[in-house]
Design a protein around this motif. Structure first.
Motif, PDB file in Angstrom:
ATOM      1  N   TRP A 233     -10.563   5.363  -1.428  1.00 24.08           N
ATOM      2  CA  TRP A 233      -9.771   4.225  -0.930  1.00 24.08           C
ATOM      3  C   TRP A 233     -10.726   3.114  -0.522  1.00 24.08           C
ATOM      4  O   TRP A 233     -11.564   3.288   0.346  1.00 24.08           O
ATOM      5  CB  TRP A 233      -8.917   4.668   0.256  1.00 24.08           C
ATOM      6  CG  TRP A 233      -8.023   3.584   0.811  1.00 24.08           C
ATOM      7  CD1 TRP A 233      -7.788   2.349   0.288  1.00 24.08           C
ATOM      8  CD2 TRP A 233      -7.253   3.656   2.022  1.00 24.08           C
ATOM      9  NE1 TRP A 233      -6.923   1.640   1.067  1.00 24.08           N
ATOM     10  CE2 TRP A 233      -6.569   2.415   2.147  1.00 24.08           C
ATOM     11  CE3 TRP A 233      -7.067   4.626   2.980  1.00 24.08           C
ATOM     12  CZ2 TRP A 233      -5.736   2.151   3.214  1.00 24.08           C
ATOM     13  CZ3 TRP A 233      -6.231   4.357   4.057  1.00 24.08           C
ATOM     14  CH2 TRP A 233      -5.562   3.122   4.161  1.00 24.08           C
TER      15      TRP A 233
ATOM     16  N   TYR B 113      -8.186   3.715  -5.041  1.00 24.63           N
ATOM     17  CA  TYR B 113      -7.069   2.902  -4.553  1.00 24.63           C
ATOM     18  C   TYR B 113      -7.662   1.717  -3.786  1.00 24.63           C
ATOM     19  O   TYR B 113      -8.288   1.895  -2.738  1.00 24.63           O
ATOM     20  CB  TYR B 113      -6.151   3.726  -3.657  1.00 24.63           C
ATOM     21  CG  TYR B 113      -5.594   4.939  -4.364  1.00 24.63           C
ATOM     22  CD1 TYR B 113      -4.446   4.844  -5.138  1.00 24.63           C
ATOM     23  CD2 TYR B 113      -6.228   6.173  -4.274  1.00 24.63           C
ATOM     24  CE1 TYR B 113      -3.936   5.953  -5.798  1.00 24.63           C
ATOM     25  CE2 TYR B 113      -5.731   7.288  -4.928  1.00 24.63           C
ATOM     26  CZ  TYR B 113      -4.576   7.172  -5.699  1.00 24.63           C
ATOM     27  OH  TYR B 113      -4.081   8.252  -6.354  1.00 24.63           O
TER      28      TYR B 113
ATOM     29  N   THR C  55      -6.965  -1.791  -1.823  1.00 20.72           N
ATOM     30  CA  THR C  55      -5.860  -2.458  -1.146  1.00 20.72           C
ATOM     31  C   THR C  55      -6.336  -3.671  -0.357  1.00 20.72           C
ATOM     32  O   THR C  55      -7.481  -3.743   0.084  1.00 20.72           O
ATOM     33  CB  THR C  55      -5.144  -1.496  -0.179  1.00 20.72           C
ATOM     34  OG1 THR C  55      -6.049  -1.115   0.871  1.00 20.72           O
ATOM     35  CG2 THR C  55      -4.675  -0.254  -0.907  1.00 20.72           C
TER      36      THR C  55
ATOM     37  N   LEU D 214      -5.596  -9.934  -4.749  1.00 18.42           N
ATOM     38  CA  LEU D 214      -5.305  -8.746  -5.557  1.00 18.42           C
ATOM     39  C   LEU D 214      -5.064  -9.120  -7.012  1.00 18.42           C
ATOM     40  O   LEU D 214      -5.513  -8.417  -7.928  1.00 18.42           O
ATOM     41  CB  LEU D 214      -4.076  -8.027  -4.984  1.00 18.42           C
ATOM     42  CG  LEU D 214      -4.282  -7.294  -3.660  1.00 18.42           C
ATOM     43  CD1 LEU D 214      -2.958  -6.798  -3.105  1.00 18.42           C
ATOM     44  CD2 LEU D 214      -5.244  -6.132  -3.824  1.00 18.42           C
TER      45      LEU D 214
ATOM     46  N   GLY E 226      -3.252  -2.497  -4.893  1.00 21.31           N
ATOM     47  CA  GLY E 226      -1.946  -2.621  -4.258  1.00 21.31           C
ATOM     48  C   GLY E 226      -2.073  -3.238  -2.883  1.00 21.31           C
ATOM     49  O   GLY E 226      -3.133  -3.217  -2.255  1.00 21.31           O
ATOM     50  N   ARG E 227      -0.968  -3.776  -2.389  1.00 20.50           N
ATOM     51  CA  ARG E 227      -0.968  -4.415  -1.065  1.00 20.50           C
ATOM     52  C   ARG E 227      -0.807  -3.366   0.018  1.00 20.50           C
ATOM     53  O   ARG E 227       0.052  -2.480  -0.074  1.00 20.50           O
ATOM     54  CB  ARG E 227       0.159  -5.442  -0.966  1.00 20.50           C
ATOM     55  CG  ARG E 227       0.088  -6.285   0.318  1.00 20.50           C
ATOM     56  CD  ARG E 227       1.290  -7.221   0.440  1.00 20.50           C
ATOM     57  NE  ARG E 227       1.135  -8.127   1.563  1.00 20.50           N
ATOM     58  CZ  ARG E 227       1.366  -7.777   2.831  1.00 20.50           C
ATOM     59  NH1 ARG E 227       1.772  -6.554   3.136  1.00 20.50           N
ATOM     60  NH2 ARG E 227       1.209  -8.670   3.816  1.00 20.50           N
ATOM     61  N   ASN E 228      -1.625  -3.445   1.055  1.00 19.41           N
ATOM     62  CA  ASN E 228      -1.524  -2.547   2.196  1.00 19.41           C
ATOM     63  C   ASN E 228      -2.057  -3.269   3.421  1.00 19.41           C
ATOM     64  O   ASN E 228      -3.181  -3.771   3.422  1.00 19.41           O
ATOM     65  CB  ASN E 228      -2.319  -1.254   1.951  1.00 19.41           C
ATOM     66  CG  ASN E 228      -2.168  -0.280   3.108  1.00 19.41           C
ATOM     67  OD1 ASN E 228      -2.799  -0.408   4.149  1.00 19.41           O
ATOM     68  ND2 ASN E 228      -1.314   0.709   2.914  1.00 19.41           N
TER      69      ASN E 228
END
Length: 620
Positions: free
Chosen positions: A106, A139, A141, A148, A193-195
């Motif tokens: 991550w 991943y 984020t 992104l 991805g957005r987080n």
């Protein structure tokens, strides 16, 4: 500490409610500095005025978020730390897993993707390309959707690629025009991805988590919240890789340093107490000599030091013990009552949903961090909910055990305090060792105040770096514009010279004429008045240019000239000539021949633009 500004806090609440960006956990000093910078660009005097500006101009949100989220990143940023990670950490991490086990990574706060693709290159070098494609998922984020979208393109210019070693650049990037694109077959292993680290749930079962120079923007409370989520996200033995400005001085219960200098930490496992079974296995055959077993079991259950409650499969109270009665007031008098009718079913914690889940999933559940206030004292409990099954697998009921962990909680707090002191002492020792190795190395941070200062300086540095990049871009644009303006200026200089030459020639022609000449526009305002006209009527050009021709105080009978002027200024633009009696500048009577012709532009379709009046006098 900065005083709380209610107007600024109201602005943060508006950003959270209107666009879902929660900046309330950010450090106020750096956050206010960046918001103020944006306010100065739109000339907003204070925070309420800027809030009004945001409500009227929705496009301003994008510019504000781009200013707050600095997004400074780069390939192999702090190269020494990446070398250590590759040489001393990743090999052990990969060796600890089976050869076909997936590796989950991550990259939190990935910005435009350089860090995520750096991870991809490092892991591909460690595992080999084929194993990387089969086993690795990265991943990546961020909260910034624009960043992104840029990261998904995986396209970078020469300036970004300068930090990539040439052999890795040739192996992992493909040139496209004047840019470099990361290999498509490897890019499938990187998922963007957005987080939001503050609000969104963390990704789970992570082996390596990188979050470099992102925590430093948050205050201590929010940092603790995020680190708790990171601890949940990482698998046992998982590695946390932070930026050089981040230390974890007070989080020894969550992470232990692998290499403090390079900010590499390992997850500390959370030890959960495991209670034994409430009921023993059935007594095997051949124990007929043991008498009074039922009474012995009941007395052992009643005398247990742990508060216990047994329920039937349909939720009726079946067993209680003395400790349960002393703690919650539930006794043998309540046997046979539905559990849902007891206060214990919902106070101090809602237990019915855990009971239903344990029955459904046939597994033991634990409810931690339960506070129970009684007689002014607070007791810390951990509740264990265990399903009870028969030999045939049928559900007999549920057993609840209430562990009093108050003393353990105090010991944990004391241990955490001791760990903080130990970590501070370790940090001081580390700093001293580095001073002995080289005087050029940076002194390690030894306490929370100095750590905060380092984080603030790093934030300012990144802001300056972002500003510098913007200025470089603006400088290139200004240079291009300057070149264009220089070209235009050269053309204007040539045109001006030609115009001066034409004006000089026209002035020479008009001066050479014996007749007075006046040029008027469609409103009969004088645009040109030659020298012969000055001699004839005694008024200079500077006095009459811009004046209405018919308002001049000269000796011309204008009433006789109006029809001819009207004809020249009409749509057809007719020419005419008339002789009139007039008085010249010396007061002498003269006969003046006045000729009038329309003044036409280069485009005939535009009609007449004025008239040319020629005046020639003969003495009477």
């Amino acid at each position: 500490m900065n005083a709380i500004d209610p107007d600024f806090e109201a602005l943060l609440v508006y950003l959270k409610e209107s666009r879902g960006f929660d900046f309330t956990g950010y450090k106020r000093s750096s956050l206010m500095r960046r918001v103020n910078r944006r306010m100065s660009q739109v000339e907003a005097a204070d925070y309420p005025e800027y809030l009004d500006f945001l409500q009227v101009h929705p496009d301003e949100f994008t510019a504000l978020f781009n200013t707050i989220l600095i997004n400074v990143t780069g390939f192999f940023r702090d190269a020494d730390a990446w070398d250590y990670l590759r040489a001393d950490v990743l090999g052990a991490l990969v060796s600890a897993k089976s050869s076909d086990a997936p590796i989950r990574v991550w990259s939190a706060g990935c910005a435009s993707g350089e860090e995520a693709y750096t991870l991809a290159m490092v892991l591909a070098e460690t595992l080999g390309l084929e194993a990387f494609r089969e086993r690795v998922k990265i991943y990546a984020t961020d909260v910034d959707e624009e960043q992104l979208a840029e990261a998904r393109q995986a396209s970078y210019g020469e300036r970004e690629m300068q930090a990539v070693p040439p052999e890795l650049a040739a192996k992992y990037f493909e040139p496209v025009g004047n840019r470099f694109v990361f290999r498509k077959d490897l890019r499938r292993s990187v998922i963007f991805g957005r987080n939001d680290l503050v609000q969104d749930a963390p990704i789970s079962r992570i082996d390596l988590l990188t979050c470099r120079n992102a925590l430093m923007y948050f205050n201590a409370e929010t940092q603790a919240k995020i680190l708790s989520r990171f601890h949940f996200a990482l698998s046992d033995g998982g590695v946390l890789f932070l930026g050089k400005a981040e230390m974890l001085l007070s989080h020894g219960n969550l992470f232990t340093p692998i290499d403090l200098k390079r900010r590499v930490f390992r997850r500390v496992p959370r030890v959960m107490p495991i209670a034994g079974a409430v009921f023993a296995e059935p007594i095997p055959a051949g124990t007929g000599g043991v008498v009074g077993l039922d009474e012995l079991r009941n007395e052992a259950f009643a005398a247990s030091s742990l508060a216990q409650l047994g329920l039937t499969s349909d939720g009726l109270v079946a067993l209680t013990n003395r400790r349960l009665e002393k703690l919650f007031g539930v006794s043998s008098r309540d046997i046979g009552r539905p559990f849902r009718d007891l206060d214990l079913s919902y106070r101090p914690v809602e237990l019915r949903r855990y009971i239903e889940q344990a029955q459904l999933e046939r597994r033991t559940l634990r409810v931690a961090d339960v506070e129970y206030g009684r007689n002014g004292d607070v007791t810390h409990l951990e509740v264990q909910v265990s399903p009870l099954t028969g030999k045939d697998g049928s559900l007999l009921g549920v057993n609840l055990i209430f562990h009093d962990v108050t003393a353990a909680r105090r010991l944990q707090d004391d241990l955490e305090h001791a760990n903080q002191q130990l970590e501070a002492a370790y940090e001081e020792l580390q700093s001293t060792n580095e001073e002995l190795e080289t005087t050029n190395e940076e002194l390690e941070t030894t306490n929370e105040e100095l750590q905060s200062t380092v984080e603030e300086l790093e934030t300012t540095n990144e802001e300056l770096q972002s500003t510098n990049e913007e200025l470089e871009t603006m400088n290139e644009e200004l240079q291009s514009t300057n070149d264009e303006l220089q070209s235009i200026n050269d053309q204007l200089r040539v045109s001006t010279a030609q115009l001066d030459e034409a004006n000089s020639f026209l002035e020479t022609v008009l001066t050479s004429l014996r007749a007075g000449v006046a040029v008027v526009d469609r409103d009969l305002r004088i645009r040109m008045w030659n020298r012969r006209a000055e001699d004839l009527w005694g008024v200079r050009s500077g006095e009459v240019v811009g004046q209405h021709f018919l308002n001049l105080d000269i000796g011309l009978p204008f009433e006789q000239l109006r029809p001819m002027l009207r004809g020249s200024l009409g749509e057809d633009g007719s020419s005419g000539e008339v002789s009139v009696d007039a008085v010249n500048r010396r007061g002498r009577a003269v006969v003046v021949r006045v000729a009038c012709a329309p003044l036409r532009g280069q485009e005939a379709s535009r009609g007449t633009e004025g008239a040319i009046i020629v005046m020639e006098a003969d003495d009477v």
